[in-house]
Scaffold this motif. Structure first.
Motif, PDB file in Angstrom:
ATOM      1  N   THR A  14       5.023  13.872   4.962  1.00  0.00           N
ATOM      2  CA  THR A  14       5.315  12.728   4.100  1.00  0.00           C
ATOM      3  C   THR A  14       6.324  11.816   4.802  1.00  0.00           C
ATOM      4  OG1 THR A  14       5.893  12.103   1.826  1.00  0.00           O
ATOM      5  CG2 THR A  14       7.221  13.850   2.842  1.00  0.00           C
ATOM      6  N   ASN A  15       6.643  10.723   4.158  1.00  0.00           N
ATOM      7  CA  ASN A  15       7.664   9.795   4.637  1.00  0.00           C
ATOM      8  C   ASN A  15       8.715   9.624   3.556  1.00  0.00           C
ATOM      9  OD1 ASN A  15       6.712   8.791   7.273  1.00  0.00           O
ATOM     10  ND2 ASN A  15       4.956   8.116   6.078  1.00  0.00           N
ATOM     11  N   VAL A  44       0.837  -1.200   0.000  1.00  0.00           N
ATOM     12  CA  VAL A  44       0.000   0.000   0.000  1.00  0.00           C
ATOM     13  C   VAL A  44       0.873   1.252   0.000  1.00  0.00           C
ATOM     14  CG1 VAL A  44      -1.772   1.277   1.253  1.00  0.00           C
ATOM     15  CG2 VAL A  44      -1.834  -1.212   1.229  1.00  0.00           C
ATOM     16  N   LEU A  45       0.770   2.044  -1.060  1.00  0.00           N
ATOM     17  CA  LEU A  45       1.499   3.304  -1.160  1.00  0.00           C
ATOM     18  C   LEU A  45       0.870   4.318  -0.205  1.00  0.00           C
ATOM     19  CD1 LEU A  45       3.591   5.055  -2.905  1.00  0.00           C
ATOM     20  CD2 LEU A  45       1.554   5.871  -4.047  1.00  0.00           C
ATOM     21  N   VAL A  46       1.700   4.970   0.587  1.00  0.00           N
ATOM     22  CA  VAL A  46       1.234   6.032   1.488  1.00  0.00           C
ATOM     23  C   VAL A  46       1.866   7.337   1.010  1.00  0.00           C
ATOM     24  CG1 VAL A  46       1.118   6.875   3.855  1.00  0.00           C
ATOM     25  CG2 VAL A  46       1.030   4.404   3.404  1.00  0.00           C
ATOM     26  N   GLY A  90       8.927  11.878   7.718  1.00  0.00           N
ATOM     27  CA  GLY A  90       9.156  10.753   8.610  1.00  0.00           C
ATOM     28  C   GLY A  90       9.952   9.674   7.914  1.00  0.00           C
ATOM     29  N   GLU A  91      10.195   8.607   8.635  1.00  0.00           N
ATOM     30  CA  GLU A  91      10.997   7.517   8.097  1.00  0.00           C
ATOM     31  C   GLU A  91      10.193   6.645   7.127  1.00  0.00           C
ATOM     32  OE1 GLU A  91      13.753   3.877   9.791  1.00  0.00           O
ATOM     33  OE2 GLU A  91      12.658   5.152  11.177  1.00  0.00           O
ATOM     34  N   PRO A 123       0.064   9.809   5.901  1.00  0.00           N
ATOM     35  CA  PRO A 123       1.218   9.795   6.805  1.00  0.00           C
ATOM     36  C   PRO A 123       0.879  10.345   8.187  1.00  0.00           C
ATOM     37  CG  PRO A 123       1.391  11.646   5.304  1.00  0.00           C
ATOM     38  CD  PRO A 123       0.171  10.860   4.891  1.00  0.00           C
ATOM     39  N   PHE A 124       1.562   9.831   9.203  1.00  0.00           N
ATOM     40  CA  PHE A 124       1.478  10.328  10.575  1.00  0.00           C
ATOM     41  C   PHE A 124       0.043  10.372  11.111  1.00  0.00           C
ATOM     42  CE2 PHE A 124       5.700  11.640   9.525  1.00  0.00           C
ATOM     43  CZ  PHE A 124       6.378  11.696  10.724  1.00  0.00           C
TER      44      PHE A 124
END
Length: 95
Positions: A87-88, A31-33, A48-49, A61-62
């Protein structure tokens, strides 16, 4: 560049990431986030990581505990999630 043009380019970038078979390894979820938030000129950006379980479920994200903490801290300085871009670095959850 207009907001619509920026949104289109960002969408194209995420489509390219999703289509790139060399980007996602066996150790990543499916799953693309993508990133989310303000795409206005010069937004504050948080990176983020990698997404976790909650992020994978919501495709944002988050949104887990770290996201709740971030929202609290943003509120303390008069901002919300929609005022920043979040974002990550890695777009798929590591498994």
């Amino acid at each position: 560049m207009t907001r619509e043009e920026k949104a289109q380019k960002l969408s194209e970038l995420y489509d390219a990431i999703a289509a790139d078979s060399s980007y996602r390894t066996q150790g990543m979820g499916s799953v693309l986030v993508p990133g989310a938030g303000s795409i206005e000129d010069h937004p504050l950006v948080f990176v983020g990581e990698a997404p976790g379980r909650e992020e994978e479920i919501e495709k944002l994200p988050f949104v887990g505990q770290a996201g709740k903490n971030l929202e609290t801290l943003l509120g303390e300085i008069g901002l919300s999630r929609r005022d920043v871009f979040i974002t990550n670095l890695v777009k798929y959850r590591p498994v």
